[in-house]
Enzyme design. Structure first.
Site, short mmCIF file in Angstrom:
data_model
loop_
_atom_site.label_atom_id
_atom_site.label_comp_id
_atom_site.label_asym_id
_atom_site.label_seq_id
_atom_site.Cartn_x
_atom_site.Cartn_y
_atom_site.Cartn_z
N SER A 163 2.28 4.21 -2.54
CA SER A 163 0.97 4.45 -1.93
C SER A 163 0.41 3.17 -1.32
CB SER A 163 0.00 5.00 -2.98
OG SER A 163 0.41 6.26 -3.46
N ARG B 86 -6.91 -1.07 -3.14
CA ARG B 86 -7.05 -0.16 -4.28
C ARG B 86 -8.26 0.75 -4.09
NH1 ARG B 86 -4.65 0.30 -9.34
NH2 ARG B 86 -3.41 -1.58 -9.03
N HIS C 21 -6.97 3.37 -1.90
CA HIS C 21 -6.07 4.20 -2.70
C HIS C 21 -6.85 5.20 -3.54
CE1 HIS C 21 -3.55 4.78 -6.44
NE2 HIS C 21 -2.68 5.12 -5.51
#
Length: 221
Positions: free
Chosen positions: A20, A43, A46
């Site tokens: 990812s 992040r 994500h």
């Protein structure tokens, strides 16, 4: 296990997460973040699948290092809502000896908010300051703009000195304004998301990224 404590606990989980991140790096393309800032932004993307945070996330120049240092010292995290405390990985926090705190539903906080016609979030930050938890700790705000504005006031008038303020409240009333107010401070490390977008999920993502970077720093030392 230390080399894995800030990652997924299974090989399959780690592979999905790493894949990812690679997709995000590829699709995000060039950006204006430093090498130490990008892991936090990545992040956050994500956690939300929202590439707008590539641009909406902003950092005080000292923010990431201040956060890493606070984690390595095992300093507390003070959140505005329970959701942040619940969302953070307990094993990862325990690895660094970090406690989390939130006071939004405490009876004395509710009583003070009613008596002073303020908000629970304001009174919760005041309680955290009285208990000495803001000093050199990480303040994590993802819901309440009034909490962020109160932290600013406590810093300016009552000597509060957090190591880092992560200010990402979401909403329509004072959310953007509270983040802009924190970002105007030059002597307090902060991480914010500009505008109305934010939320506890983003704060949790940013802290998990800081935990991972702190572990890298620990292993490199």
């Amino acid at each position: 296990m230390s080399e894995r404590i800030t990652e997924q606990l299974t090989q399959a989980g780690r592979q999905i997460e790493h894949d990812s991140f690679a997709i995000i790096d590829r699709e995000a393309g060039p950006h204006g973040y430093t090498a130490e800032q990008w892991p936090l932004v990545r992040r956050m993307i994500h956690a939300t699948a929202d590439f707008e945070f590539n641009g909406l996330a902003r950092f005080h120049p000292d923010a990431v290092q201040a956060g890493i240092d606070a984690i390595l010292r095992g300093r507390p995290i003070v959140a505005d809502v329970e959701m942040i405390c619940v969302g953070l990985s307990k094993p990862r926090l325990a690895h660094f000896g970090i406690d989390t705190h939130q006071f939004i539903s405490d009876e004395d906080v509710i009583a003070s908010a009613k008596a002073e016609n303020s908000t629970r979030a304001v009174q919760a930050m005041r309680k955290a300051h009285r208990l000495g938890l803001l000093t050199d700790g990480i303040v994590a705000i993802g819901n309440a703009p009034t909490a962020l504005l109160e932290v600013k006031r406590l810093c300016e008038t009552e000597g509060a000195r957090p190591a880092l303020v992560i200010g990402m409240p979401v909403g329509f009333v004072s959310a953007a304004e509270s983040k802009a107010a924190i970002a105007a401070l030059s002597d307090l490390p902060w991480i914010i998301t500009e505008g109305r977008k934010g939320g506890s999920t983003l704060v949790v993502a940013a802290i998990h990224a800081l935990l991972a970077e702190a572990e890298k720093a620990r292993q490199a030392s």
